[in-house]
Scaffold this active site. Structure first.
Site, PDB file in Angstrom:
ATOM      1  N   HIS A   1      -7.311  10.468   3.832  1.00 47.81           N
ATOM      2  CA  HIS A   1      -6.730   9.753   5.204  1.00 47.81           C
ATOM      3  C   HIS A   1      -6.631   9.787   6.107  1.00 47.81           C
ATOM      4  O   HIS A   1      -7.200  11.039   6.907  1.00 47.81           O
ATOM      5  CB  HIS A   1      -5.755   8.933   4.984  1.00 47.81           C
ATOM      6  N   GLY A   2      -7.536   9.198   7.365  1.00 47.07           N
ATOM      7  CA  GLY A   2      -7.443   9.389   8.770  1.00 47.07           C
ATOM      8  C   GLY A   2      -9.255   9.610   8.430  1.00 47.07           C
ATOM      9  O   GLY A   2     -10.037   8.610   7.869  1.00 47.07           O
TER      10      GLY A   2
ATOM     11  N   HIS B   1     -10.022   4.914  -1.339  1.00 48.47           N
ATOM     12  CA  HIS B   1      -9.053   4.971  -0.726  1.00 48.47           C
ATOM     13  C   HIS B   1      -9.483   5.839   0.848  1.00 48.47           C
ATOM     14  O   HIS B   1     -10.769   7.105  -0.091  1.00 48.47           O
ATOM     15  CB  HIS B   1      -7.691   5.967  -0.385  1.00 48.47           C
ATOM     16  N   GLY B   2      -9.014   5.973   1.674  1.00 48.66           N
ATOM     17  CA  GLY B   2      -9.729   6.826   2.902  1.00 48.66           C
ATOM     18  C   GLY B   2     -11.542   6.835   3.119  1.00 48.66           C
ATOM     19  O   GLY B   2     -12.011   7.579   3.436  1.00 48.66           O
TER      20      GLY B   2
ATOM     21  N   VAL C   1      -9.729   0.612   4.318  1.00 45.81           N
ATOM     22  CA  VAL C   1      -9.391   0.624   5.333  1.00 45.81           C
ATOM     23  C   VAL C   1      -8.704   0.518   6.354  1.00 45.81           C
ATOM     24  O   VAL C   1      -7.806  -0.315   6.200  1.00 45.81           O
ATOM     25  CB  VAL C   1     -10.901  -0.216   6.211  1.00 45.81           C
ATOM     26  N   ALA C   2      -8.370   1.970   7.163  1.00 46.99           N
ATOM     27  CA  ALA C   2      -6.837   1.496   8.225  1.00 46.99           C
ATOM     28  C   ALA C   2      -6.998   2.037   9.315  1.00 46.99           C
ATOM     29  O   ALA C   2      -7.705   1.962  10.958  1.00 46.99           O
ATOM     30  CB  ALA C   2      -6.084   1.831   7.382  1.00 46.99           C
ATOM     31  N   THR C   3      -7.502   3.533   9.285  1.00 52.46           N
ATOM     32  CA  THR C   3      -7.385   4.490  10.705  1.00 52.46           C
ATOM     33  C   THR C   3      -8.405   3.196  11.734  1.00 52.46           C
ATOM     34  O   THR C   3      -8.429   3.940  12.522  1.00 52.46           O
ATOM     35  CB  THR C   3      -7.967   5.525  10.121  1.00 52.46           C
TER      36      THR C   3
ATOM     37  N   ASP D   1       0.723  -0.931   0.090  1.00 47.78           N
ATOM     38  CA  ASP D   1       0.289  -0.503  -0.153  1.00 47.78           C
ATOM     39  C   ASP D   1       0.919   1.542   0.250  1.00 47.78           C
ATOM     40  O   ASP D   1       1.420   1.671   0.695  1.00 47.78           O
ATOM     41  CB  ASP D   1      -0.957  -0.011   1.362  1.00 47.78           C
ATOM     42  N   HIS D   2       0.332   2.628  -0.525  1.00 48.52           N
ATOM     43  CA  HIS D   2       1.477   3.536  -0.756  1.00 48.52           C
ATOM     44  C   HIS D   2       2.556   3.162  -0.831  1.00 48.52           C
ATOM     45  O   HIS D   2       3.794   3.933  -0.501  1.00 48.52           O
ATOM     46  CB  HIS D   2       0.717   4.803   0.037  1.00 48.52           C
TER      47      HIS D   2
END
Length: 290
Positions: A180-181, A208-209, A231-233, A82-83
């Site tokens: 993002h976030g 994304h985001g 999905v990350a944050t 990723d990124h």
């Protein structure tokens, strides 16, 4: 089981009108938590690692963990870079067995972005590795990268068409108003822009985001052609909040087997929710069909 290319997962998603969730991983516990839910819900999954993740845990160790969990959980999965921003870095990781990579040249001018992505595509396609790229630029913070609102810009549909034709990329991350976030206010998603991109670009689109974006917004993007939702944050926040709460309630606690499981269970609830929103539950195919 084996580590597979995302192109097989995204092709099925595009044909059937759902999205494959891509969850960012950080350690063995996050991998296990995600896969426990995917096994339960029979959902395909992409496990994504940023460059920072591969600094925290060596590539060989993450790859071994994912391979072992894929076998023990009987789930074919994609391990995704990723990124990533360096061809040399991607080359090293693909040669080690990774079969899905995102090359992020979104901070470059169009022609320079094309040149970088094309070089990655040429290398990766010779090794059955799918490539994702980004056109337009999301705001917010991802890993060690921070993009303020002034430097974020949305994807132009006609540029997207030309970009895909020039690079041969397998999937395209589009900037349509997400960041993002977490959001300080409700995001404004440009659904019309997404529809226009879909009209001229036939490869899978990526959102994304997606953390903190209202479920109905995510569902609408999937209806308009998004096949992969990142999905990350939200995962990190759920895990950390649960562990903090556990220590408040158990100030003398010190056994990771207890507090890590509490964090994992909180993360699993987010994973379960995102799989439901993506409509990927029950869509897992046997490994031989990928």
């Amino acid at each position: 089981m084996s580590i597979i290319s995302t192109k097989y997962l995204l092709q099925d998603a595009q044909e059937k009108g759902y999205a494959v969730p891509a969850f960012n991983i950080h350690n063995a516990e996050t991998i296990q938590a995600i896969l426990e839910v995917c096994r339960e819900m029979k959902s395909p999954v992409i496990l994504a690692g940023t460059p920072g993740t591969f600094k925290h845990i060596a590539l060989e160790e993450i790859y071994a963990l994912c391979s072992a969990y894929s076998t023990s959980f009987d789930i074919p999965l994609a391990l995704h870079l990723d990124h990533h921003e360096s061809l040399d870095d991607i080359r090293h990781k693909v040669n080690a067995g990774v079969r899905s990579a995102m090359i992020d040249g979104s901070h470059f001018p169009f022609e320079e972005n094309v040149k970088l992505v094309k070089s990655v595509v040429d290398f990766c396609h010779s090794r059955d590795c799918s490539v994702e790229a980004e056109l337009g630029r999301l705001g917010g913070v991802e890993d060690d990268m921070s993009v303020d609102a002034e430097n974020a810009f949305l994807t132009d549909p006609q540029e997207a068409k030309r970009f895909v034709e020039l690079t041969g990329v397998d999937s395209l991350a589009v900037a349509i108003g997400t960041a993002h976030g977490l959001y300080t206010k409700k995001p404004k998603i440009d659904f019309q822009r997404l529809a226009e991109i879909r009209e001229v670009v036939d490869i899978p689109l990526v959102l994304h985001g997606a953390s903190d974006v209202p479920d109905e917004y995510v569902r609408r993007t999937i209806e308009l052609g998004v096949c992969k939702v990142n999905v990350a944050t939200e995962l990190k926040i759920a895990f950390a909040a649960a562990v903090k709460k556990w220590f408040i309630e158990n100030p003398d606690g010190n056994d990771p087997r207890y507090y890590m499981r509490v964090g994992m269970n909180a993360m699993k609830e987010v994973v379960r929710s995102k799989i439901t929103v993506c409509n990927s539950y029950g869509k897992l195919l046997p490994a031989l069909q990928y």
